[in-house]
Every structure is written in structure tokens, then in C-alpha cells.
Design an enzyme around this catalytic site. Structure first.
Site, PDB file in Angstrom:
ATOM      1  N   HIS A 167       4.772  -2.293   3.238  1.00 18.40           N
ATOM      2  CA  HIS A 167       4.312  -2.071   1.860  1.00 18.40           C
ATOM      3  C   HIS A 167       3.817  -0.625   1.760  1.00 18.40           C
ATOM      4  O   HIS A 167       2.643  -0.332   1.941  1.00 18.40           O
ATOM      5  CB  HIS A 167       3.212  -3.063   1.505  1.00 18.40           C
ATOM      6  CG  HIS A 167       2.963  -3.151   0.029  1.00 18.40           C
ATOM      7  ND1 HIS A 167       3.502  -2.242  -0.873  1.00 18.40           N
ATOM      8  CD2 HIS A 167       2.270  -4.039  -0.725  1.00 18.40           C
ATOM      9  CE1 HIS A 167       3.132  -2.583  -2.093  1.00 18.40           C
ATOM     10  NE2 HIS A 167       2.386  -3.656  -2.039  1.00 18.40           N
ATOM     11  N   GLY A 168       4.778   0.250   1.465  1.00 17.65           N
ATOM     12  CA  GLY A 168       4.461   1.678   1.357  1.00 17.65           C
ATOM     13  C   GLY A 168       4.394   2.107  -0.095  1.00 17.65           C
ATOM     14  O   GLY A 168       4.541   3.290  -0.410  1.00 17.65           O
ATOM     15  N   TYR A 172      -1.307   1.210  -1.960  1.00 15.46           N
ATOM     16  CA  TYR A 172      -1.972   0.658  -0.782  1.00 15.46           C
ATOM     17  C   TYR A 172      -1.974   1.687   0.358  1.00 15.46           C
ATOM     18  O   TYR A 172      -1.551   2.823   0.174  1.00 15.46           O
ATOM     19  CB  TYR A 172      -1.330  -0.690  -0.415  1.00 15.46           C
ATOM     20  CG  TYR A 172      -1.541  -1.691  -1.544  1.00 15.46           C
ATOM     21  CD1 TYR A 172      -2.806  -2.207  -1.799  1.00 15.46           C
ATOM     22  CD2 TYR A 172      -0.503  -2.047  -2.400  1.00 15.46           C
ATOM     23  CE1 TYR A 172      -3.035  -3.083  -2.869  1.00 15.46           C
ATOM     24  CE2 TYR A 172      -0.720  -2.918  -3.464  1.00 15.46           C
ATOM     25  CZ  TYR A 172      -1.993  -3.430  -3.685  1.00 15.46           C
ATOM     26  OH  TYR A 172      -2.224  -4.279  -4.741  1.00 15.46           O
TER      27      TYR A 172
HETATM   28  C1  LIG Z   1       1.581 -11.232 -10.091  1.00 14.04           C
HETATM   29  C2  LIG Z   1       2.287 -10.140  -9.344  1.00 14.04           C
HETATM   30  C3  LIG Z   1       1.987  -9.927  -8.003  1.00 14.04           C
HETATM   31  C4  LIG Z   1       2.626  -8.904  -7.297  1.00 14.04           C
HETATM   32  N1  LIG Z   1       2.350  -8.735  -5.967  1.00 14.04           N
HETATM   33  C5  LIG Z   1       3.013  -7.778  -5.274  1.00 14.04           C
HETATM   34  C6  LIG Z   1       2.804  -7.630  -3.877  1.00 14.04           C
HETATM   35  O1  LIG Z   1       2.030  -8.377  -3.257  1.00 14.04           O
HETATM   36  N2  LIG Z   1       3.488  -6.648  -3.237  1.00 14.04           N
HETATM   37  C7  LIG Z   1       4.364  -5.815  -3.894  1.00 14.04           C
HETATM   38  O2  LIG Z   1       4.969  -4.939  -3.272  1.00 14.04           O
HETATM   39  N3  LIG Z   1       4.578  -5.929  -5.209  1.00 14.04           N
HETATM   40  C8  LIG Z   1       3.935  -6.902  -5.904  1.00 14.04           C
HETATM   41  N4  LIG Z   1       4.195  -7.050  -7.233  1.00 14.04           N
HETATM   42  C9  LIG Z   1       5.193  -6.155  -7.867  1.00 14.04           C
HETATM   43  C10 LIG Z   1       6.562  -6.861  -7.899  1.00 14.04           C
HETATM   44  O3  LIG Z   1       7.020  -7.189  -6.623  1.00 14.04           O
HETATM   45  C11 LIG Z   1       7.628  -6.028  -8.618  1.00 14.04           C
HETATM   46  O4  LIG Z   1       7.998  -4.942  -7.805  1.00 14.04           O
HETATM   47  C12 LIG Z   1       7.172  -5.554  -9.994  1.00 14.04           C
HETATM   48  O5  LIG Z   1       6.511  -6.606 -10.664  1.00 14.04           O
HETATM   49  C13 LIG Z   1       8.337  -5.091 -10.857  1.00 14.04           C
HETATM   50  O6  LIG Z   1       9.312  -6.083 -10.916  1.00 14.04           O
HETATM   51  P1  LIG Z   1       9.516  -7.138 -12.133  1.00 14.04           P
HETATM   52  O7  LIG Z   1       9.697  -6.320 -13.375  1.00 14.04           O
HETATM   53  O8  LIG Z   1      10.750  -7.869 -11.711  1.00 14.04           O
HETATM   54  O9  LIG Z   1       8.298  -7.972 -12.198  1.00 14.04           O
HETATM   55  C14 LIG Z   1       3.578  -8.076  -7.955  1.00 14.04           C
HETATM   56  C15 LIG Z   1       3.868  -8.301  -9.302  1.00 14.04           C
HETATM   57  C16 LIG Z   1       3.239  -9.310 -10.006  1.00 14.04           C
HETATM   58  C17 LIG Z   1       3.610  -9.537 -11.437  1.00 14.04           C
END
Ligand SMILES: Cc1cc2nc3c(=O)[nH]c(=O)nc-3n(C[C@H](O)[C@H](O)[C@H](O)COP(=O)(O)O)c2cc1C
Ligand code: SF4
Length: 441
Positions: A167-168, A172
């Protein structure tokens, strides 16, 4: 003609059956101490059963000082391996791959647990949003965390999982070293881009030394940071550009990384990630209460979240720093294209994807090799199945309202946009389904 979405994708050490990954998401389903439980398995199975063929789970801490919130399962000690093995085995029964996201919070946390009041970072400046305090890492701290990432990868491999992702991205710890806006060190881990990348390159080399070259390893990176996107948080600079990130990706590949996962935004959440149509400040005032009170910017943030006028100022600043609704789908494809041209390994792109024709076009244009989806799959767990059946979009697509994100600090993760359900009861029924079967069966 075959559908590019359902063409297999070959990485050096892994082949997946289609071009859609479930991006990293999880709620506070696990136990307080970071041990996993049945609800987490139920959650991941929702997607495996919806024929997603590759899941990248959420933030999995490699060190207990690197946790962002209680109730997220960790991989920081060997006694966690049996849980991840059990989860992996159930997911594998659906012919689905599982790539663990190895993570460390650094200074960016949601709710600190009982053990560590302060986080660790490249800097000793608090995070600008909540004001979570941190200690600047010493060389000994750096060595310990690099080793913790390598041990996390070793444990993921022993658990029989299909690979790991660093997770870069999104503010974080690894971003805190990479970022020109956050990293203010004067030693060999700060200053030039090469120095700022030293920490993550050491992690990659340590992982390769620990698990060998035949285990899948990818890196999620915030290609463009937009660290100064919010007017009232302009305490730091704008951060890395996509050109700088492309150079970092080249070094990562040279050091042994098998794929790059392109994201954006120097913090989480960030107006551009997950990019939303609006932000519900009234809802924030309930669920973000503990975050606001855990950092040092309590008064300012409580005013933002509770005051009618100040709430509107916050909402407007957040929405203005984001992107218009019609640009949310594929918002990082430009960055992904630049990175794809720079590296020889497959590139995944995240951000807004939920239309089959858009994904096909992105692959055909060589903007990316695959996409990852988070909210659209929370909204429609079986979206990939729907694409396979010929639909271009779900009947009720994700509205990018971001209520799932705002609820998740307090409540089980799920879709909270009532307009997508016949009733509030039906919505809550779906949210609570993650607890079936229950933990004691
Ligand atoms: C509730 C929630 C939790 C997320 N937790 C993480 C996470 O733990 N690690 C991460 O890299 N991205 C996390 N994300 C980001 C998503 O993985 C994704 O990259 C981002 O939401 C954009 O994609 P989407 O438009 O398909 O939601 C999270 C997003 C949401 C909505
Ligand atoms: S609450 Fe539902 S509709 Fe809104 S962003 Fe989250 S998944 Fe999409």
C-alpha cells in the site's frame, strides 16, 4: 471477437482470468485485537460468488503500530496465518485469487487503538486533516518496519494467498516517504526523489530476499498526489507529479515488482479518491466524531462538521477540489497511461470504473491492462457477472455518493444510498448480510 475484459492477464508469477480486480475495501468486521473473524470471510465471499476473479483486500497492517483503526485484521504475527489461510481457501473455492494489501498507517490513522498514542512517519509533522501526532522514524525504526513488510509477505505466502500488494498510495507510510510534500528528512531517506524512494525500494528488496522471485508482488501508488487540493489544508506542498511517480515505478520494477496499481491523492479520503459527487457533512458529524476528537485539530473539525455555515464551507471546498460526476469514471487513466509507457509490467488503474465499454476502451487504448473497482462492486457485488451477460452498466449503478465511506468508520461497510433500494429496511438488510453466517457457526 473476444471481449478484452474477459481475456486472461499474465503477470510474471500469476495469471488471472479477467481484467477486473475488486479493489481494496473492508469494514470494521474483524476483532478489536486485529484477529480476523467470520464476517470478514462472508464479506470477501460476496465478491468471489459474484465472479470477481481477483480480490485485493483492504489495508492489512504488517506492524501493530501501523494500524489505522481497530477491527481490521492484521498480518503482524504468525498466529494470524491460520485466519488468512482459511479465508484464502474459501475464496479459492470460487476460482478467485486473493492478493493481500500489506500496509502501514504511518501518521495517517482513523482511530488509534489503546496501545500507541502516536504513529510513526518520515516526518514529525502531524497529519494536516485530523492532527494525528507522530514520531519521526529513526534508522532502527525504518529497519524494523522494512523487516515487518518482508515478514508480512512471508506470512501471506505461507497462508497460501496469491500475492501481495504494497500500500504505497493514499497517504499511508510508504507515501509519507515518497511524497515531496510530506517527507522533510535530511538523511538518505529524504530530499531527492531517489532518497525518498529508498524506503520502499528497501521493502521490495527485503520481500524478494524473504519470499523469493516467484511470488506475485505489486505496488499501489498515488501517481499524482494533489496534496494541496483542499484550500484550508495548504500547509504542505502539492506533492509528487505523475512524472516523478513513473520514475519511482521504473525503480520498483527493477527491484522486483510485478505490477503497478495506479491511484491518486496524497491522503485518505481525498476529494479525488474515492471521488464523489458530494460529501454529506451531517453524516460526517456523527461518524467522524471520534476521529475529530482523536487528533489535535478537534475544534476546527468539529466546527466544520457541526456548524451550518462552516459545514457548508467544508463541503464546498471538498467538492471543488474533486472532479465533476461525468469525469469520475476512469479519472486516473491519464496517469495510468503515462506509467504504462514507463514500465514493462502490467498496470492496473482504480477510480470510478463501472461501465464495460469504458473499461474495454481503456484496455484498447493501452491506458491500463486491467481495472480495479471498489464502490461499484459494493453497490453491485455481481457486476462482473452482469458484464459477462452482456450488460454495459448495472441497472442501479453506484451513484458515487460516498455514504459507504462516511459510514464505515462507525458502521458495517455496505451501500448506504437509500435511493438504490426499495426501502431503508431493504438497504439495512443488505448491509447486515455480512454477518450471515454468524461468527459462532
Ligand atoms: C470504504 C472504502 C474503503 C477503502 N479502503 C481502502 C484500503 O483499505 N486500501 C486502499 O488501497 N484503498 C482503499 N479504498 C480505495 C479503493 O480501493 C479505490 O481505489 C477507490 O475507492 C477508487 O475506486 P472506486 O471508484 O471503484 O471506488 C477504499 C475505498 C472505500 C470506498
Ligand atoms: S453508498 Fe453505494 S452508491 Fe454511494 S458511493 Fe457507496 S456504493 Fe456507491
Amino acid at each position: 471477437m473476444s471481449d478484452p475484459i474477459f481475456e486472461p492477464l499474465k503477470f510474471r508469477n500469476l495469471t488471472v482470468k479477467n481484467r477486473i480486480f475488486r479493489s481494496n475495501v473492508a469494514g470494521r468486521f474483524d476483532n478489536y485485537d486485529g484477529s480476523g473473524n467470520r464476517a470478514r470471510i462472508n464479506w470477501e465471499l460476496k465478491f468471489a460468488e459474484g465472479v470477481v476473479v481477483s480480490i485485493i483486500p483492504s489495508f492489512v497492517p504488517v506492524h501493530d503500530r501501523g494500524r489505522i483503526i481497530p477491527n481490521y485484521a492484521t498480518i503482524h504475527q504468525d498466529d494470524r496465518i491460520p485466519f488468512w489461510r482459511a479465508l484464502g481457501q474459501e475464496v479459492h473455492q470460487h476460482d478467485c485469487k486473493f492478493i493481500m494489501q500489506l500496509s502501514h498507517s504511518g501518521r495517517q490513522r482513523d482511530i488509534p487503538d489503546l496501545k500507541y498514542k502516536k504513529g510513526l512517519s518520515s516526518t514529525d509533522k502531524s497529519d494536516p486533516l485530523h492532527g494525528f501526532e507522530c514520531d519521526r522514524m529513526t534508522k532502527a525504526d525504518i529497519k524494523e518496519v522494512v523487516a515487518a513488510f518482508a515478514e508480512g509477505a512471508r506470512r501471506a505466502r505461507e497462508a497460501g494467498l496469491d500475492g501481495v500488494e504494497l500500500h504505497g498510495a493514499n497517504g499511508y507510510l510508504i507515501t509519507q516517504f515518497l511524497s515531496s510534500a510530506i517527507n522533510d528528512r535530511t538523511d538518505e531517506y529524504g530530499g531527492s526523489l531517489e532518497n525518498r524512494a529508498r524506503f520502499v525500494i528497501e521493502i521490495v528488496k527485503a520481500i524478494r530476499a524473504r519470499v523469493g522471485n516467484d511470488f506475485h508482488l505489486q505496488m499501489k501508488i498515488s501517481a499524482t498526489e494533489f496534496n494541496d487540493a483542499l484550500l484550508f489544508l495548504r500547509l504542505e506542498g502539492s506533492g509528487n507529479t505523475v512524472q516523478e511517480s513513473a520514475q519511482v515505478c521504473k525503480w520498483l520494477v527493477d527491484a522486483g515488482v510485478d505490477a503497478i496499481h495506479v491511484s491518486t491523492g496524497s491522503a485518505f479520503p481525498h476529494p479525488r479518491n474515492p471521488a464523489g459527487t458530494d460529501i454529506d457533512v451531517n453524516l460526517l458529524s456523527h461518524t467522524y466524531e471520534q476521529l475529530a476528537s482523536s487528533g489535535t485539530n478537534t475544534l476546527r473539525n468539529l466546527l466544520f462538521f457541526h456548524g451550518h455555515l462552516t459545514g457548508e464551507v467544508f463541503r464546498k471546498a471538498w467538492v471543488d477540489a474533486g472532479v465533476p460526476k461525468e469525469k469520475i469514471e476512469g479519472l486516473s487513466l491519464g496517469d495510468s497511461h503515462i506509467i504504462k509507457q514507463a514500465v514493462s509490467v502490467p498496470v492496473l488503474c482504480t477510480g470510478g470504473f463501472q461501465t464495460a465499454s469504458v473499461i474495454r476502451r481503456a484496455i484498447a487504448n493501452k491506458d491500463c491492462d486491467a481495472v480495479s473497482m471498489a464502490r461499484p462492486l459494493i453497490a453491485n457485488n455481481d457486476l462482473v457477472k452482469q458484464f459477462a451477460a452482456g450488460r454495459d452498466q448495472a441497472e442501479k449503478p453506484c451513484t458515487y455518493c460516498n455514504k459507504c465511506l462516511i459510514h464505515v468508520v462507525e458502521h458495517p461497510l455496505g451501500c448506504y444510498d437509500e435511493s438504490r433500494f426499495p426501502s431503508r429496511e431493504a438497504m439495512l438488510e443488505e448491509v447486515m448480510s455480512v454477518f450471515r453466517p454468524p461468527a459462532y457457526t
